[in-house]
Design a protein around this motif. Structure first.
Motif, PDB file in Angstrom:
ATOM      1  N   ILE A  72     -40.949   0.103  25.836  1.00 59.06           N
ATOM      2  CA  ILE A  72     -41.271   1.955  25.422  1.00 59.06           C
ATOM      3  C   ILE A  72     -41.749   2.288  25.856  1.00 59.06           C
TER       4      ILE A  72
ATOM      5  N   ILE B  39     -36.262   2.592  25.475  1.00 55.97           N
ATOM      6  CA  ILE B  39     -36.468   3.134  24.107  1.00 55.97           C
ATOM      7  C   ILE B  39     -37.354   4.560  25.220  1.00 55.97           C
TER       8      ILE B  39
ATOM      9  N   MET C 299     -39.812   1.131  14.216  1.00 58.78           N
ATOM     10  CA  MET C 299     -39.444   0.116  14.797  1.00 58.78           C
ATOM     11  C   MET C 299     -40.034  -1.868  14.292  1.00 58.78           C
TER      12      MET C 299
ATOM     13  N   SER D 247     -29.709   1.033  25.867  1.00 56.63           N
ATOM     14  CA  SER D 247     -30.865   2.156  26.086  1.00 56.63           C
ATOM     15  C   SER D 247     -30.366   3.479  25.922  1.00 56.63           C
TER      16      SER D 247
ATOM     17  N   ILE E 220     -31.450   3.729  16.751  1.00 56.55           N
ATOM     18  CA  ILE E 220     -31.375   3.037  17.682  1.00 56.55           C
ATOM     19  C   ILE E 220     -31.450   1.437  18.161  1.00 56.55           C
TER      20      ILE E 220
ATOM     21  N   VAL F  28     -30.131  -1.021  20.327  1.00 57.12           N
ATOM     22  CA  VAL F  28     -30.940  -1.694  21.391  1.00 57.12           C
ATOM     23  C   VAL F  28     -30.404  -3.200  20.755  1.00 57.12           C
TER      24      VAL F  28
ATOM     25  N   ALA G 238     -36.885  -4.717  24.336  1.00 57.05           N
ATOM     26  CA  ALA G 238     -37.191  -3.191  24.538  1.00 57.05           C
ATOM     27  C   ALA G 238     -38.815  -3.226  24.543  1.00 57.05           C
TER      28      ALA G 238
END
Length: 300
Positions: free
Chosen positions: A221, A139, A256, A174, A210, A214, A219
């Motif tokens: 960032i 991300i 998130m 991604s 997202i 994902v 994940a």
């Protein structure tokens, strides 16, 4: 609460210092990487980690950070490992030392928040995280895709090209968010939510994309501060107008909660080009929001 003029100046949010992963019960480690030998624009990002830490003096007094209903220290244990050492002028030593540093903390079961430094530091960090968690969903917040094939061996504009070639990231899981510079739209490996789309559609739409992309994949960032518009982050090496607001980016990170986030870096803070510390404060706040997101995710 730590003193505003004591430990907070030397560590992120005044959290305890720690150098040995097995000697601390912290769940997340903050590290600094004062490196800017791979930048193509204005140098100075090596000063970013300490500037970000110092800016947390503006955040620590809150106790419970708005809009969360808890204090971070009540749910998440965090330590600060200081800055990663390397031989100045020798990028190879940075790569080796940063990978070794990250491997030590990740193998001990910790998550990482890493403060840059230029964006090249994400490549050694992705190698270490992928070694621990397998290929990652990326991300990526930025004005640039950083997927350029040309460039030197150490180049902050080629990192996600090399990450893909090395199998560190899974492109179908991604996204790159806030992009507003040219790239090959017909042969690009990652989904792009460009700055126009993001600013027009807002945080809820960004989070929907997202989560759809994902899923439950581990994940990572990577947040280049120039993903923000220069009005919100003037202190960076390659500023590009038309970017996201701090409010919008905070809402996306905050949204998130519950995702399988394994680490984050905040890079390209260049305090010499920002007399008011706006950029380092934005970076500190975004990093803190990530920690709150991890803390809130423990109860989901």
């Amino acid at each position: 609460m730590p003193s505003l003029f004591g430990d907070v100046i030397s560590t992120f949010m005044g959290v305890p210092k720690a150098t040995e992963p097995k000697a601390t019960d912290a769940e997340v480690v903050v590290s600094g990487v004062p490196f800017d030998l791979a930048c193509s624009g204005r140098s100075g990002a090596r000063m970013g980690p300490n500037a970000i830490r110092q800016s947390t003096a503006n955040l620590i007094w809150e106790g419970k950070r708005w809009p969360w209903d808890f204090a971070l220290q009540d749910r998440l244990k965090v330590c600060d490992a200081g800055n990663v050492d390397y031989a100045y002028g020798e990028p190879e030593s940075l790569v080796d030392n940063l990978e070794t540093h990250a491997n030590r903390w990740l193998k001990a079961g910790k998550k990482m928040l890493t403060l840059g430094g230029d964006h090249y530091i994400s490549l050694p960090l992705l190698r270490a995280h992928a070694r621990e968690h397998g290929p990652l969903a990326l991300i990526h917040f930025d004005a640039h895709t950083d997927t350029y094939e040309q460039g030197t061996r150490f180049d902050h504009g080629t990192i996600f090209y090399h990450a893909l070639k090395e199998g560190l990231v899974v492109p179908e899981h991604s996204l790159q968010i806030g992009i507003r510079t040219s790239y090959d739209r017909h042969n690009h490996p990652y989904e792009v939510l460009d700055a126009n789309w993001v600013n027009d559609h807002g945080s809820a739409a960004v989070l929907e994309r997202i989560r759809a992309r994902v899923g439950h994949h581990p994940a990572y960032i990577s947040l280049d501060i120039d993903g923000l518009d220069p009005a919100y982050a003037p202190g960076t090496g390659t500023p590009v107008c038309g970017g996201m607001s701090t409010d919008l980016m905070l809402k996306v990170i905050r949204g998130m909660v519950g995702m399988a986030l394994v680490g984050m870096d905040v890079v390209e803070v260049n305090p010499a080009y920002d007399h008011g510390d706006i950029t380092s404060l934005a970076a500190a706040t975004l990093g803190l929001e990530f920690l709150y997101t991890l803390a809130a995710s423990k109860n989901t």
